[in-house]
Design a protein around this motif. Structure first.
Motif, PDB file in Angstrom:
ATOM      1  N   ASN A 108       0.846  -1.193   0.000  1.00 41.17           N
ATOM      2  CA  ASN A 108       0.000   0.000   0.000  1.00 41.17           C
ATOM      3  C   ASN A 108       0.889   1.253   0.000  1.00 41.17           C
ATOM      4  O   ASN A 108       1.380   1.663   1.047  1.00 41.17           O
ATOM      5  N   PRO A 109       1.086   1.870  -1.152  1.00 36.86           N
ATOM      6  CA  PRO A 109       1.983   3.030  -1.219  1.00 36.86           C
ATOM      7  C   PRO A 109       1.488   4.184  -0.343  1.00 36.86           C
ATOM      8  O   PRO A 109       0.307   4.490  -0.308  1.00 36.86           O
ATOM      9  N   ARG A 110       2.440   4.839   0.346  1.00 37.55           N
ATOM     10  CA  ARG A 110       2.051   5.916   1.246  1.00 37.55           C
ATOM     11  C   ARG A 110       1.741   7.212   0.519  1.00 37.55           C
ATOM     12  O   ARG A 110       1.095   8.097   1.088  1.00 37.55           O
ATOM     13  N   LEU A 111       2.176   7.312  -0.728  1.00 37.25           N
ATOM     14  CA  LEU A 111       1.759   8.479  -1.501  1.00 37.25           C
ATOM     15  C   LEU A 111       0.228   8.554  -1.536  1.00 37.25           C
ATOM     16  O   LEU A 111      -0.360   9.632  -1.440  1.00 37.25           O
ATOM     17  N   ASN A 112      -0.414   7.396  -1.681  1.00 37.77           N
ATOM     18  CA  ASN A 112      -1.877   7.363  -1.751  1.00 37.77           C
ATOM     19  C   ASN A 112      -2.499   7.950  -0.488  1.00 37.77           C
ATOM     20  O   ASN A 112      -3.511   8.647  -0.539  1.00 37.77           O
ATOM     21  N   GLU A 113      -1.871   7.640   0.646  1.00 37.74           N
ATOM     22  CA  GLU A 113      -2.391   8.158   1.921  1.00 37.74           C
ATOM     23  C   GLU A 113      -2.223   9.676   1.980  1.00 37.74           C
ATOM     24  O   GLU A 113      -3.099  10.405   2.450  1.00 37.74           O
ATOM     25  N   LYS A 114      -1.084  10.137   1.500  1.00 35.93           N
ATOM     26  CA  LYS A 114      -0.810  11.571   1.526  1.00 35.93           C
ATOM     27  C   LYS A 114      -1.829  12.318   0.663  1.00 35.93           C
ATOM     28  O   LYS A 114      -2.370  13.346   1.062  1.00 35.93           O
ATOM     29  N   VAL A 115      -2.087  11.767  -0.500  1.00 38.21           N
ATOM     30  CA  VAL A 115      -3.018  12.397  -1.440  1.00 38.21           C
ATOM     31  C   VAL A 115      -4.432  12.449  -0.855  1.00 38.21           C
ATOM     32  O   VAL A 115      -5.117  13.470  -0.935  1.00 38.21           O
ATOM     33  N   ARG A 117      -5.354  12.708   2.006  1.00 38.04           N
ATOM     34  CA  ARG A 117      -5.480  13.652   3.114  1.00 38.04           C
ATOM     35  C   ARG A 117      -5.343  15.108   2.684  1.00 38.04           C
ATOM     36  O   ARG A 117      -5.389  16.002   3.525  1.00 38.04           O
ATOM     37  N   PRO A 300      -5.664   0.474   1.101  1.00 35.70           N
ATOM     38  CA  PRO A 300      -5.407  -0.442   2.214  1.00 35.70           C
ATOM     39  C   PRO A 300      -6.667  -1.103   2.758  1.00 35.70           C
ATOM     40  O   PRO A 300      -7.739  -0.510   2.746  1.00 35.70           O
ATOM     41  N   GLY A 361     -12.565   8.756  -0.571  1.00 32.63           N
ATOM     42  CA  GLY A 361     -11.221   8.562  -0.030  1.00 32.63           C
ATOM     43  C   GLY A 361     -10.504   7.377  -0.673  1.00 32.63           C
ATOM     44  O   GLY A 361      -9.270   7.329  -0.711  1.00 32.63           O
ATOM     45  N   MET A 362     -11.261   6.433  -1.180  1.00 33.56           N
ATOM     46  CA  MET A 362     -10.667   5.302  -1.907  1.00 33.56           C
ATOM     47  C   MET A 362     -10.371   5.699  -3.352  1.00 33.56           C
ATOM     48  O   MET A 362      -9.402   5.236  -3.953  1.00 33.56           O
ATOM     49  N   THR A 364      -9.407   8.641  -4.481  1.00 34.77           N
ATOM     50  CA  THR A 364      -8.162   9.410  -4.585  1.00 34.77           C
ATOM     51  C   THR A 364      -6.962   8.472  -4.493  1.00 34.77           C
ATOM     52  O   THR A 364      -5.989   8.624  -5.231  1.00 34.77           O
ATOM     53  N   LEU A 367      -6.700   6.400  -7.751  1.00 41.51           N
ATOM     54  CA  LEU A 367      -6.250   7.201  -8.888  1.00 41.51           C
ATOM     55  C   LEU A 367      -4.750   7.495  -8.780  1.00 41.51           C
ATOM     56  O   LEU A 367      -4.023   7.402  -9.775  1.00 41.51           O
ATOM     57  N   ALA A 368      -4.287   7.798  -7.569  1.00 55.06           N
ATOM     58  CA  ALA A 368      -2.850   8.047  -7.394  1.00 55.06           C
ATOM     59  C   ALA A 368      -2.047   6.802  -7.771  1.00 55.06           C
ATOM     60  O   ALA A 368      -0.981   6.891  -8.404  1.00 55.06           O
TER      61      ALA A 368
ATOM     62  N   GLY B 276     -17.370   9.698   1.773  1.00 53.76           N
ATOM     63  CA  GLY B 276     -16.991   8.328   2.066  1.00 53.76           C
ATOM     64  C   GLY B 276     -15.498   8.121   1.931  1.00 53.76           C
ATOM     65  O   GLY B 276     -14.824   8.927   1.297  1.00 53.76           O
ATOM     66  N   PRO B 277     -14.946   7.072   2.521  1.00 50.45           N
ATOM     67  CA  PRO B 277     -15.668   6.058   3.294  1.00 50.45           C
ATOM     68  C   PRO B 277     -16.125   6.574   4.655  1.00 50.45           C
ATOM     69  O   PRO B 277     -15.408   7.325   5.295  1.00 50.45           O
TER      70      PRO B 277
END
Lengths: 531, 453
Positions: A108-115, A117, A300, A361-362, A364, A367-368, B276-277
């Motif tokens: 699970n790349p952390r860039l995705n989490e950053k984006v 947020r 994730p 949130g999924m 974004t 897509l990243a 969401g979520p």
């Protein structure tokens, strides 16, 4: 209901010494026993700074809460420590390989989490005026466009909240399309190798479910399926690649036959990561397919979710998708088609599957991930996923029975069985042995068409060295199981817990904490919970 | 491609072990003519971390974030302050990247957290048992309706008009396929809900009455008479809560006799996220209904050494085992959102939740008083928690759009929620939380004065 620690009661954190227990606390160096929040928190403790409640403002209509709720609080440092300690009792993809067949668990790349947020995505309300959310609608539109292009389909319903919810969406589209033609049909055909969610979904949508057998090769029995088609069959739900890990060679022929009989083809797209960039489901005649964004596109899993299950739709089903959806205008602006406008634009839309616009949130995160890989990278993803699975299949098939090992290359997952294990040793024992070897076990006892099934999926984000470690562990365990090594029945012995009594949990369910009803004295930790 | 660890040398060695000439050869079962030969044309190729971040930031900036506005939107999604600790802890890889806890020996972290979550939700709702979460409030709502059908063996569903219209629409969508009969209504635009009208619609064929609390107009009320009326006819009362913070200030639905309590848990820990979520909450007051509940359940047990541990339990209700006899369509849950919720609630504790609720209510009362002084504006309800309805002298959709240009997100117009209902088009639902400053309230009032003048 009891309130926790009303009087500041805290349990003594001493444990009685159990057989085999070597420390007074039950802790073992870094492996710590952690009480429940109800056992360490109090109703008077809080970890946030808030203004003291002021008297005066009370327009609660006489509904003010009087009785204590019974919610324990912890200070901020205690909270950090509690959850950090709990986290250490979890296996996770960040710790190691997660070879769960059909449940793709990849990096699970952390860039995705950053984006996800970024304030423009995370801090936006679903009912803000459309002009103020053009970027959010842009994400939905851009992701939708990728999903359509990658699958060769006509449209996509973005709102389903998970894979099973997507299945429901797809089946409802089929039902709506048939009803629009005045063609009420009653049956959905589901091959034996389908995910357990498929028949549940069809039943929930009001259909009768009939099974279609698998061939000795592990694929849908084409002749049996064709023989069953008729005017009462609304459609088939098929998984491709299927849960035996094989590509359904006959899918195009199946689709043609189903369409000729007036039905539709639903494809369970949980395994789309195995074929992305290699073949388009639309070209195989599929009418609807959900895509688990958390599987194929690495959002994730979070210990159970959230998921996201957009459903791509063929030309025939497009008019029947749910509300709301986005619409791109010539000037580049996006609007949301919902109840107000849906009546004109989408006369056959069957309504809403949930509040709001889906799992933003999924979206974004997915897509990243897609942009990071690009069209070339996604093709390499499926290639490496399939390469890794076939490498495992060939590296293990001399010690583990591979029932479909000669039915063609496997796709992203390799299937083994417990054939050849000594009497009394099972797939479960091998799986629990993997825990001691530092791996999460594979999927057990699924698919049902294979006795003692072990479904192993490495994914494309595992290195060759990592796979070689897994092969080493599984070969060793397989040899022990074949030789009748009874010690496997005790596995795991090195995990935070030994085998847990699941029968007791079901027979005497304890589903919420309540204050222990024990007389004064020092209760043991195991006695403090529940009952 | 930074996410793929295999080197070309690795790939070559592995193909040798497999006995295949190339990766493409592993896709031999794809029918001839349907292979894609290379990357799909017209789609971009892989991009660096920096490039992706830049692209996503550009999209993000095209949105008006709540923090950059005077913000009053609610109606099922609320903006609360989430302590930094919450987001930090849920990003620990051992939580973030774990699977469903099907192997309990190495998933005690997730399982204990879910047990604690279930215990907190049950107490908050005044119920005996809560599950380990659903997709969101709206899907939890329709799963509750489906459950009421299983429990009562009846098919008529009475929906309060003041139920969130998206929730009502979700129930209606599903009922088309499950043959439930929906008896719905529009909200009555008055200070208090029309409970007598609702009670009059309950008959012997009714499986459940679905009522929201606080309702879509922000009204709070005693639902005890509804529970009594439903029970007298053999029906269940389903209470829907979209703002759990309210339960720090007002009586729980369980205390008032609701049989199933469902809701949206987004307020605690999760954030707005454009819808969401989110986090569906689901609880039952009577433990005997547990086996008809949808969703996952975590239960306490012991391990082979007698140590306390937790497992997913009663899973024979679930679809991966019961196939077409499963009790719900739920496969996954919202584990990570449940984690955020439970951490936030643990940080608050009883004392913090009550203080948070009191602060929400105080600011909402202040906002209602100030808005009442704006010429032409009437505050509809006088019993509310942190959300109330004002009637404007003009179409509220248009007013909201105009105010948005001034970076005032004034609330959710009833016209957006109930399109085509003329009687509601001037209504605006205004939500106020602890994140609303007194200056924001002043900004809203003065902007509204100008726009309405």
């Amino acid at each position: 209901m009891n309130a926790p620690n009303k009087s500041g009661w805290r349990p003594a954190l001493t444990l009685d010494r159990r057989e085999g227990q070597t420390t007074a606390t039950g802790n073992r160096a870094l492996m710590l026993e952690e009480p429940l929040i109800f056992e360490i928190g109090t109703c008077e403790t809080t970890g946030v700074d808030l203004p003291e409640a002021t008297a005066g403002a009370n327009r609660l209509g006489g509904m003010a809460r009087e009785a204590e709720i019974g919610l324990p609080g912890l200070s901020e440092p205690e909270t950090v420590r509690h959850y950090t300690r709990l986290s250490r009792q979890n296996y996770a993809i960040d710790l190691g390989l997660f070879p769960l067949g059909s449940c793709t668990m990849k990096h699970n790349p952390r860039l995705n989490e950053k984006v996800a947020r970024m304030p423009g995505f995370a801090d936006v309300h679903p009912l803000q005026p459309i002009d103020t959310v053009q970027g959010a609608l842009g994400v939905i539109n851009e992701l939708a466009s990728w999903l359509i292009r990658l699958t060769g389909m006509r449209g996509v319903a973005m709102t389903p909240k998970a894979g099973a919810h997507g299945e429901l969406c797809g089946i409802l589209c089929i039902r709506a399309a048939l009803e629009a033609k005045g063609d009420a049909r009653e049956v959905i055909l589901v091959p034996e190798s389908a995910h357990g969610t498929n028949p549940a979904t069809a039943a929930f949508a009001g259909y009768r479910v009939e099974d279609i057998p698998a061939t000795a090769e592990g694929r849908v029995d084409l002749a049996a399926l064709k023989a069953r088609l008729g005017p009462d069959v609304a459609g088939v739900m098929i998984t491709n690649p299927n849960t035996c890990g094989l590509f359904e060679r006959d899918l195009k022929e199946i689709s043609d036959a189903v369409h000729a009989a007036g039905g539709y083809v639903y494809c369970d797209g949980a395994n789309f990561n195995a074929i992305v960039g290699r073949v388009r489901p639309g070209d195989l005649g599929v009418d609807a397919m959900h895509i688990n964004l958390h599987k194929t596109f690495s959002t994730p899993h979070g210990g159970g979710g959230p998921g996201s299950g957009p459903v791509v739709l063929s030309e025939a089903l497009c008019p029947y998708g749910p509300l709301p959806f986005t619409e791109l205008h010539a000037d580049g602006t996006l609007t949301l088609v919902e109840e107000e406008t849906g009546g004109e634009r989408q006369p056959h839309a069957f309504g809403r599957l949930s509040a709001f616009h889906g799992q933003m949130g999924m979206f974004t995160r997915a897509l990243a991930y897609i942009l990071s890989h690009g069209a070339d990278g996604l093709r390499q993803v499926s290639g490496d996923a399939v390469l890794n699975a076939n490498y495992l299949l060939r590296s293990l098939e001399d010690v583990l029975d591979a029932p479909f090992g000669h039915s063609g290359p496997c796709m992203h997952e390799a299937l083994f069985s417990d054939k050849g294990f000594a009497e009394g040793l099972t797939t479960l024992d091998l799986a629990k042995g993997m825990i001691d070897e530092g791996f999460h076990p594979m999927t057990m006892y699924f698919p049902l068409v294979v006795h003692g099934a072990m479904l192993v999926e490495p994914t494309e984000t595992e290195s060759k060295a990592g796979l070689d470690q897994l092969v080493l562990a599984m070969r060793s365990l397989a040899e022990r199981a074949r030789a009748g090594d009874e010690s496997l029945k005790n596995a795991p012995i090195h995990a935070p817990r030994r085998r847990l009594d699941e029968t007791l949990a079901a027979r005497k369910p304890v589903l919420a904490w309540s204050e222990p009803q024990v007389p004064a004295g020092t209760p043991t930790l195991s006695e403090q919970g529940g009952s | 491609m930074r996410y793929l660890p295999l080197t070309d040398a690795d790939r070559g060695e592995m193909l040798n072990v497999i006995g295949a000439p190339s990766i493409d050869a592993l896709f031999a079962d794809v029918p001839d003519g349907l292979h894609l030969d290379g990357p799909i044309e017209g789609l971009p190729l892989h991009a660096s971390e920096m490039a992706v971040e830049r692209h996503m930031r550009a999209l993000s900036k095209k949105n008006l974030a709540a923090a950059d506005a005077a913000f009053f939107c609610g109606a099922g999604a609320y903006r609360h302050h989430v302590p930094a600790t919450v987001d930090h802890l849920i990003q620990r890889g051992e939580f973030l990247t774990a699977y469903t806890p099907y192997q309990p020996e190495i998933a005690q972290g997730t399982l204990q957290m879910l047990f604690e979550f279930q215990s907190q939700v049950a107490r908050l709702y005044g119920c005996a048992v809560a599950n380990a979460s659903m997709y969101d409030g709206s899907t939890a709502c329709w799963e509750a309706v489906a459950m009421a059908g299983r429990v009562t063996k009846k098919k008529r569903v009475v929906l309060s008009g003041a139920l969130h219209p998206h929730y009502a629409e979700t129930v209606r969508t599903m009922a088309k396929f499950t043959e439930d009969e929906i008896a719905g209504a529009l909200p009555s635009i008055q200070g208090a809900p029309d409970l007598e009208g609702l009670i009059a619609r309950i008959d012997d064929a009714t499986s459940c009455v679905v009522v929201q609390y606080p309702d879509i107009l922000g009204r709070v009320f005693d639902m005890t008479p509804l529970a009594e009326a439903a029970h007298a006819k053999g029906a269940l009362l389903i209470a829907v809560n979209t703002e759990p913070v309210a339960l720090g200030a007002v009586k729980s639905p369980g205390e008032m006799g609701a049989d199933i309590v469902v809701g949206e848990g987004q307020s605690l820990g999760v954030g707005l996220q454009f819808g969401g979520p989110y986090l569906g909450l689901f609880a039952v007051r009577d433990p005997k209904h547990v086996r008809q509940m949808p969703g996952r359940l975590c239960g306490e047990t012991v391990d082979a050494e007698g140590k306390r541990g937790f497992v997913l339990t009663l899973s024979t209700r679930e679809q991966h085992i019961r196939r077409e006899k499963a009790t719900s369509n739920i496969c996954t849950n919202s584990g990570l959102c449940a984690l955020a919720f439970t951490i936030h609630l643990t940080l608050l504790g009883e004392k913090g939740l009550r203080q948070l609720a009191a602060e929400n209510h105080r600011l909402a009362c202040l906002a209602a008083d100030k808005l009442a002084t704006v010429p032409g504006v009437t505050v509809l309800n006088d019993a509310f928690f942190n959300e109330f309805t004002v009637m404007l002298p003009a179409d509220a959709r248009q007013v909201v759009r105009t105010l948005a240009e001034r970076k005032v997100l004034a609330g959710v117009s009833l016209g957006r929620l109930f399109p085509g209902v003329d009687a509601l088009s001037n209504g605006l639902v205004v939500a106020v939380t602890e994140t609303t400053s007194e200056e924001d309230i002043e900004t809203l009032c003065s902007a509204l004065k100008e726009v309405l003048a």
